[in-house]
Design a protein around this motif. Structure first.
Motif, PDB file in Angstrom:
ATOM      1  N   ASN A   6       0.850  -1.193   0.000  1.00 35.12           N
ATOM      2  CA  ASN A   6       0.000   0.000   0.000  1.00 35.12           C
ATOM      3  C   ASN A   6       0.889   1.248   0.000  1.00 35.12           C
ATOM      4  OD1 ASN A   6      -2.724   1.270   0.244  1.00 35.12           O
ATOM      5  ND2 ASN A   6      -1.788   2.162   2.075  1.00 35.12           N
ATOM      6  N   ILE A   7       1.071   1.816  -1.162  1.00 34.06           N
ATOM      7  CA  ILE A   7       1.819   3.071  -1.291  1.00 34.06           C
ATOM      8  C   ILE A   7       0.961   4.059  -2.060  1.00 34.06           C
ATOM      9  CG2 ILE A   7       3.859   4.223  -2.209  1.00 34.06           C
ATOM     10  CD1 ILE A   7       4.549   2.415   0.094  1.00 34.06           C
ATOM     11  N   THR A   8       0.421   5.047  -1.344  1.00 33.96           N
ATOM     12  CA  THR A   8      -0.426   6.051  -1.979  1.00 33.96           C
ATOM     13  C   THR A   8       0.158   7.456  -1.842  1.00 33.96           C
ATOM     14  OG1 THR A   8      -1.771   6.206   0.037  1.00 33.96           O
ATOM     15  CG2 THR A   8      -2.519   4.679  -1.692  1.00 33.96           C
ATOM     16  N   SER A   9       1.395   7.549  -1.359  1.00 32.78           N
ATOM     17  CA  SER A   9       2.096   8.831  -1.328  1.00 32.78           C
ATOM     18  C   SER A   9       3.567   8.580  -1.052  1.00 32.78           C
ATOM     19  CB  SER A   9       1.533   9.768  -0.252  1.00 32.78           C
ATOM     20  OG  SER A   9       2.000   9.386   1.038  1.00 32.78           O
ATOM     21  N   GLY A 169       0.051   2.102  -5.197  1.00 30.68           N
ATOM     22  CA  GLY A 169      -1.197   1.625  -4.614  1.00 30.68           C
ATOM     23  C   GLY A 169      -0.999   0.239  -4.037  1.00 30.68           C
ATOM     24  N   ASN A 170      -1.828  -0.725  -4.470  1.00 32.41           N
ATOM     25  CA  ASN A 170      -1.693  -2.108  -4.009  1.00 32.41           C
ATOM     26  C   ASN A 170      -1.056  -3.002  -5.058  1.00 32.41           C
ATOM     27  OD1 ASN A 170      -3.770  -2.182  -5.857  1.00 32.41           O
ATOM     28  ND2 ASN A 170      -5.020  -3.626  -4.698  1.00 32.41           N
ATOM     29  N   GLY A 171      -0.485  -2.374  -6.106  1.00 33.80           N
ATOM     30  CA  GLY A 171       0.157  -3.115  -7.181  1.00 33.80           C
ATOM     31  C   GLY A 171       1.620  -2.743  -7.307  1.00 33.80           C
ATOM     32  N   VAL A 172       2.247  -3.268  -8.361  1.00 35.05           N
ATOM     33  CA  VAL A 172       3.691  -3.105  -8.483  1.00 35.05           C
ATOM     34  C   VAL A 172       4.089  -3.111  -9.957  1.00 35.05           C
ATOM     35  CG1 VAL A 172       4.149  -5.597  -8.390  1.00 35.05           C
ATOM     36  CG2 VAL A 172       5.902  -3.997  -7.584  1.00 35.05           C
ATOM     37  N   THR A 173       5.171  -2.416 -10.253  1.00 33.46           N
ATOM     38  CA  THR A 173       5.836  -2.582 -11.542  1.00 33.46           C
ATOM     39  C   THR A 173       7.085  -3.422 -11.318  1.00 33.46           C
ATOM     40  OG1 THR A 173       7.237  -0.602 -11.335  1.00 33.46           O
ATOM     41  CG2 THR A 173       5.064  -0.308 -12.337  1.00 33.46           C
ATOM     42  N   LEU A 174       7.322  -4.372 -12.199  1.00 34.17           N
ATOM     43  CA  LEU A 174       8.572  -5.124 -12.224  1.00 34.17           C
ATOM     44  C   LEU A 174       9.340  -4.582 -13.412  1.00 34.17           C
ATOM     45  CD1 LEU A 174       7.166  -8.707 -11.519  1.00 34.17           C
ATOM     46  CD2 LEU A 174       8.356  -7.190  -9.909  1.00 34.17           C
ATOM     47  N   ASN A 175      10.458  -3.919 -13.128  1.00 37.72           N
ATOM     48  CA  ASN A 175      11.035  -3.010 -14.114  1.00 37.72           C
ATOM     49  C   ASN A 175      12.078  -3.658 -15.018  1.00 37.72           C
ATOM     50  OD1 ASN A 175       9.455  -1.050 -12.912  1.00 37.72           O
ATOM     51  ND2 ASN A 175      11.083  -0.404 -11.523  1.00 37.72           N
ATOM     52  N   ASN A 176      11.982  -3.317 -16.292  1.00 34.97           N
ATOM     53  CA  ASN A 176      13.041  -3.617 -17.256  1.00 34.97           C
ATOM     54  C   ASN A 176      14.072  -2.503 -17.120  1.00 34.97           C
ATOM     55  OD1 ASN A 176      14.694  -4.164 -19.422  1.00 34.97           O
ATOM     56  ND2 ASN A 176      13.198  -3.598 -20.980  1.00 34.97           N
ATOM     57  N   SER A 225       0.438  11.158  -4.614  1.00 33.96           N
ATOM     58  CA  SER A 225      -0.829  11.047  -3.892  1.00 33.96           C
ATOM     59  C   SER A 225      -1.592   9.860  -4.445  1.00 33.96           C
ATOM     60  CB  SER A 225      -1.657  12.328  -4.057  1.00 33.96           C
ATOM     61  OG  SER A 225      -2.179  12.415  -5.376  1.00 33.96           O
ATOM     62  N   LYS A 226      -2.788   9.621  -3.912  1.00 33.33           N
ATOM     63  CA  LYS A 226      -3.627   8.535  -4.422  1.00 33.33           C
ATOM     64  C   LYS A 226      -3.972   8.729  -5.891  1.00 33.33           C
ATOM     65  CE  LYS A 226      -6.038   6.993  -0.223  1.00 33.33           C
ATOM     66  NZ  LYS A 226      -7.353   6.822   0.417  1.00 33.33           N
ATOM     67  N   GLU A 227      -3.983   9.990  -6.323  1.00 33.83           N
ATOM     68  CA  GLU A 227      -4.415  10.298  -7.687  1.00 33.83           C
ATOM     69  C   GLU A 227      -3.258  10.555  -8.654  1.00 33.83           C
ATOM     70  OE1 GLU A 227      -5.548  12.265  -5.038  1.00 33.83           O
ATOM     71  OE2 GLU A 227      -7.353  11.056  -4.725  1.00 33.83           O
TER      72      GLU A 227
END
Length: 411
Positions: A6-9, A169-176, A225-227
């Motif tokens: 949970n990262i919204t900021s 948010g509640n997801g993630v990027t797995l980065n190239n 932020s969340k947005e």
């Protein structure tokens, strides 16, 4: 139930973070190959570990749960089938010489017979040629071969935890990742999220996967932020990756509606957006002034799913006010009005702050001018020693991967 991610900021109270204590991999560099590993100098292992321990200690004293990357991987690889599968993926991405004198098979056998603990250490430290074979020079061309002493190169950059994956948010990027030497690092998080007991039962959205052909690195991505996200268009993060990430996120039922895309000069001095721009409070940012002169774009959610509307913005200040609903924005210039001090402290990652909570940050002690300015602007500053940590070209934000922060409200 405790959230998995949970990262919204950038500034909500930090609850859980992943770190990697620098290990012997930093001593597997020599002057002839530091640039190959994206370093300008070779850190002193004993001291860099001592400095990193103080960093982790401050986080723990502030009530932050600190997870260790090495421990997470060790727990995953105690299951032999998972470890054996990882060996194949890891060697493939390490560009191991599979076709030469059965080296590939020897590497596979060597790694698979190691315990989980020893295997993880070897993954970070690399595999030297002498560990597999006694070198035999028979032909003239044997003497002409690459003098690089590793079949599998070490990963000294791995203590910069910010770059391989980004929690949004509640997801993630797995980065190239841009550099070939670092591409394997996001593979660690792919396995942790898929197989570790803490994460495997959660349905974690992957906003952008590591097989996407254009590069993205976590130092360029800030969750404002969340947005709203801010992402740097840099030497290491491409505009195409940013737009694809925007399309993927906008297509889903997420709260993200805006992405500020800021041009970062393509220079070793400015590797990522967070080397010239970080958030320290709701309306306060620590910056290097070059960010105020570069182009700023806004990517907004369109009226149809996956549609991205792109517009050029008047300035970073105007864009921030718009997306965060702020009346005023406070920019703290690293090094202050002294151009020499500003340039020096930016090089030493003065702007690479890690927020523990709104208005509370961790910084390097060597950036005393910027730290004093932060305090004069009401920011609580926790300093850590940095004579060796800074040699790798990254600060407290670079060294941390937040997984959970408390939500905060901007409006």
């Amino acid at each position: 139930m405790k959230p998995t991610l949970n990262i919204t900021s950038e500034i909500g109270t930090l609850k859980t973070v992943v770190l990697k204590r620098p290990g012997p991999e930093v001593e597997n560099m020599i002057p002839q190959n530091t640039q190959r590993f994206l370093f300008d100098d070779i850190p002193y292992l004993h001291m860099i570990q001592k400095e990193h321990d103080q960093f982790a200690g401050i986080l723990r004293k502030q009530g932050v749960e600190v997870l260790d990357l090495k421990e997470l991987l060790t727990e995953v690889f105690r299951t032999k089938d998972i470890k054996d599968l990882f060996v194949l993926d890891f060697l493939n991405e390490s560009k191991a010489p599979f076709d030469e004198n059965q080296i590939g098979q020897a590497l596979e056998n060597y790694l698979q017979q190691l315990s989980a603990e020893d295997f993880v250490e070897k993954v970070f430290q690399g595999v030297r040629k002498e560990e597999l074979f006694q070198e035999q020079k028979i032909h003239l061309h044997d003497y002409m071969e690459d003098s690089f002493p590793f079949y599998v190169s070490p990963q000294p950059n791995v203590y910069f935890m910010r770059d391989p994956a980004c929690v949004i948010g509640n997801g993630v990027t797995l980065n190239n990742m841009k550099s070939e030497i670092r591409k394997r690092e996001s593979l660690f998080f792919q396995y942790i999220l898929k197989y570790h007991e803490r994460f495997k039962e959660s349905e974690i959205p992957i906003w952008l996967n590591r097989d996407y052909p254009f590069s993205l690195e976590g130092g360029d991505l800030l969750v404002l932020s969340k947005e709203t996200l801010a992402i740097g268009i840099s030497e290491r993060t491409s505009a195409k990756a940013i737009e694809q990430l925007a399309a993927n996120i906008f297509k889903q039922n997420t709260t993200i509606n805006n992405i500020i895309a800021a041009v970062v000069p393509k220079s070793r001095t400015f590797m990522h957006l967070d080397t010239i721009f970080t958030m320290v409070n709701k309306d306060t940012f620590c910056i290097y002034p070059v960010i105020l002169t570069e182009d700023i774009y806004l990517l907004e959610r369109g009226t149809v799913p996956q549609c991205v509307n792109v517009s050029k913005q008047q300035s970073l200040e105007v864009a921030l006010k718009k997306v965060l609903g702020l009346d005023e924005v406070n920019f703290i210039i690293c090094g202050g009005d002294d151009k020499v001090a500003s340039s020096r402290e930016q090089w030493n990652d003065a702007t690479n702050t890690l927020a523990i909570s709104p208005g509370v940050v961790i910084t390097y002690d060597r950036n005393y001018i910027t730290n004093d300015l932060l305090r004069k602007n009401g920011i609580i500053v926790h300093e850590i020693p940095s004579s060796e940590l800074s040699r790798g070209g990254g600060g407290p934000r670079c060294m941390s991967m937040p997984l959970i922060r408390e939500d905060i409200s901007f409006r």
